[in-house]
Design an enzyme around this catalytic site. Sequence first.
Site, short mmCIF file in Angstrom:
data_model
loop_
_atom_site.label_atom_id
_atom_site.label_comp_id
_atom_site.label_asym_id
_atom_site.label_seq_id
_atom_site.Cartn_x
_atom_site.Cartn_y
_atom_site.Cartn_z
N THR A 34 38.13 22.84 58.54
CA THR A 34 38.56 23.06 59.93
C THR A 34 39.05 24.50 59.97
OG1 THR A 34 40.84 22.38 59.56
CG2 THR A 34 39.30 20.65 60.20
N HIS A 35 38.77 25.19 61.06
CA HIS A 35 39.07 26.64 61.15
C HIS A 35 38.37 27.41 60.03
CE1 HIS A 35 42.47 25.50 63.83
NE2 HIS A 35 42.53 24.47 63.00
N SER B 280 14.05 41.64 51.22
CA SER B 280 14.44 42.92 51.83
C SER B 280 13.47 43.99 51.36
CB SER B 280 15.86 43.27 51.39
OG SER B 280 16.06 44.67 51.47
N LYS C 231 17.38 40.42 47.33
CA LYS C 231 17.73 39.65 48.53
C LYS C 231 16.84 38.44 48.78
CE LYS C 231 20.53 40.33 51.19
NZ LYS C 231 20.64 41.29 52.30
N ASN D 7 16.92 36.15 52.17
CA ASN D 7 17.64 36.05 53.45
C ASN D 7 17.25 34.80 54.24
OD1 ASN D 7 18.89 38.52 52.98
ND2 ASN D 7 17.18 39.65 53.89
N GLU E 25 18.98 32.36 61.00
CA GLU E 25 19.51 33.42 61.86
C GLU E 25 18.75 33.48 63.18
OE1 GLU E 25 21.02 36.82 58.89
OE2 GLU E 25 19.02 36.10 58.52
N GLN F 72 10.27 30.24 92.52
CA GLN F 72 9.11 30.52 91.67
C GLN F 72 9.53 30.83 90.24
OE1 GLN F 72 5.36 32.40 93.00
NE2 GLN F 72 6.22 34.26 92.15
N LYS G 74 9.96 28.31 86.69
CA LYS G 74 9.01 28.01 85.61
C LYS G 74 9.14 28.99 84.45
CE LYS G 74 5.96 27.91 88.94
NZ LYS G 74 6.97 27.71 90.03
#
Length: 461
Positions: free
Chosen positions: A158-159, A280, A286, A288, A293, A325, A328
């Site tokens: 929590t938090h 990367s 990396k 990712n 994201e 209009q 859509k």
Amino acid sequence: MSTDTHKLWGGRFAGGPSPLLDALNRSIGTDFRLWPHDVRLSKAWARALGEGGVLTIAEAVALQHGLDRVGARLAEGALPVATDEDIHTMIDRLLHEEAGSVASKLHTGRSRNDQVATASRLWTMEACHQLDDAVRVLQAALLTQAETLVDTILPAYTHLQRAQPVSGTHWLLAHFWPLTRDRTRLAAAARCAGVLPLGSGAIAGSAFPVSRESLRESLGFTSISPNSIDATGDRDFVAETLFACAMIAAHCSRLAEDMIVYGTSEFGFVKFGDGFSTGSSMMPQKRNPDVFELARGSGARVLGDLVSLMGAIKGLPSGYSKDLQDDKRAMFNAIDMLLLVLPAVAGAVAELRFDTKRMRAAVSSAMMATDLADYLVRRGATFREAHGAVGVLVRAAEEAGIELDALPAERFAAAHALFGEDARAALSAEASIAARDIAGGTGPNAVAAQLVQARQSLQAM
Ligand code: ARG
């Protein structure tokens, strides 16, 4: 009428429209995809005109056959020409090419106002079902992973601060149930769309004896609109669909955020699979979590679609205005986005690998402080008093730089007279989880029941 001047209006104007108006007004780039629904409702309208004696049966049949050929041409890739203002205009033009002058009779008693509302509702009902399938696929991926985590433990936060230990299954299913609620919302939005506007004309209702009941039946609507003014200006079904979309996007976003955070080296609870991570261009090490994201980011766009629709309808007078209009664009945007995001997130979830040792190791004994207070409560202390006593112990452990369960027995005895020899057993994560077997809790029987419930919910809807 030649191909490049085909219009559904214009008789009362001496001059033609400015190209600037044309450019702003043209919606075919957005509404082209309504064509299967527009062809379908136009065929139903032609038949209804025939059945009502407004057209001869031969004319109605000629229109229906012509519309079949129009549908075939569109399916084969027929493209709009420069003067096709919207898909309704284009279909009318193609129908003139296919059926000849009888095509001019199709628009009897109908307006693009009830036409576009009907086509949009048909599209929405179908889209809600498609979206429901995509949500269900994500839920299935979550459920399959959740089933592998029955014997795992990780901190719940929590938090974003360590709070209490929970089972891995319990945590992952916390992302399953919001999607079940989303499916309920999608079903409600589809029901909202299932009211037939056709027959409302431009605003006052059609002046020809057409059976709206048989139109309803042949187009698969559940009821007919009770008020033609409302029916042509009502976009509640778009708003409800967009709200359902915005909630789905928010839920994907929160799920994504958990994965992104838990996938950092600092947490290390989860590893992303090769199929759904990117590298990367500069940093060779990396991996990712782009899918998550992008899912998180897409939430902003879908929310924007909901807000723009609400903004468009809130100040409109009754009946149709051209502002509508844009409904859509908002809806197609949101649904296209989610039909990209949901399968990608489902794929990424299916490829996740959990580091259950890291998950377990992140559970520290201070997270069982509540269990220690509960221990005192079971021995007769009030919760407030127990909370204070355990707080003293937590502070002592923190000051000594040790875990709560490493404090000597004397410290426990000094903190509260009701602490016995077995007090430290209350600081076990397994015991903490086992104690929470209340329905909806993280205890083993409760979680087993939850898994059954989750499986059933996937089959039921
Ligand atoms: N393209 C228009 C729309 O999507 C069709 C309705 C046009 N109605 C009108 N009164 N000009 O809203």
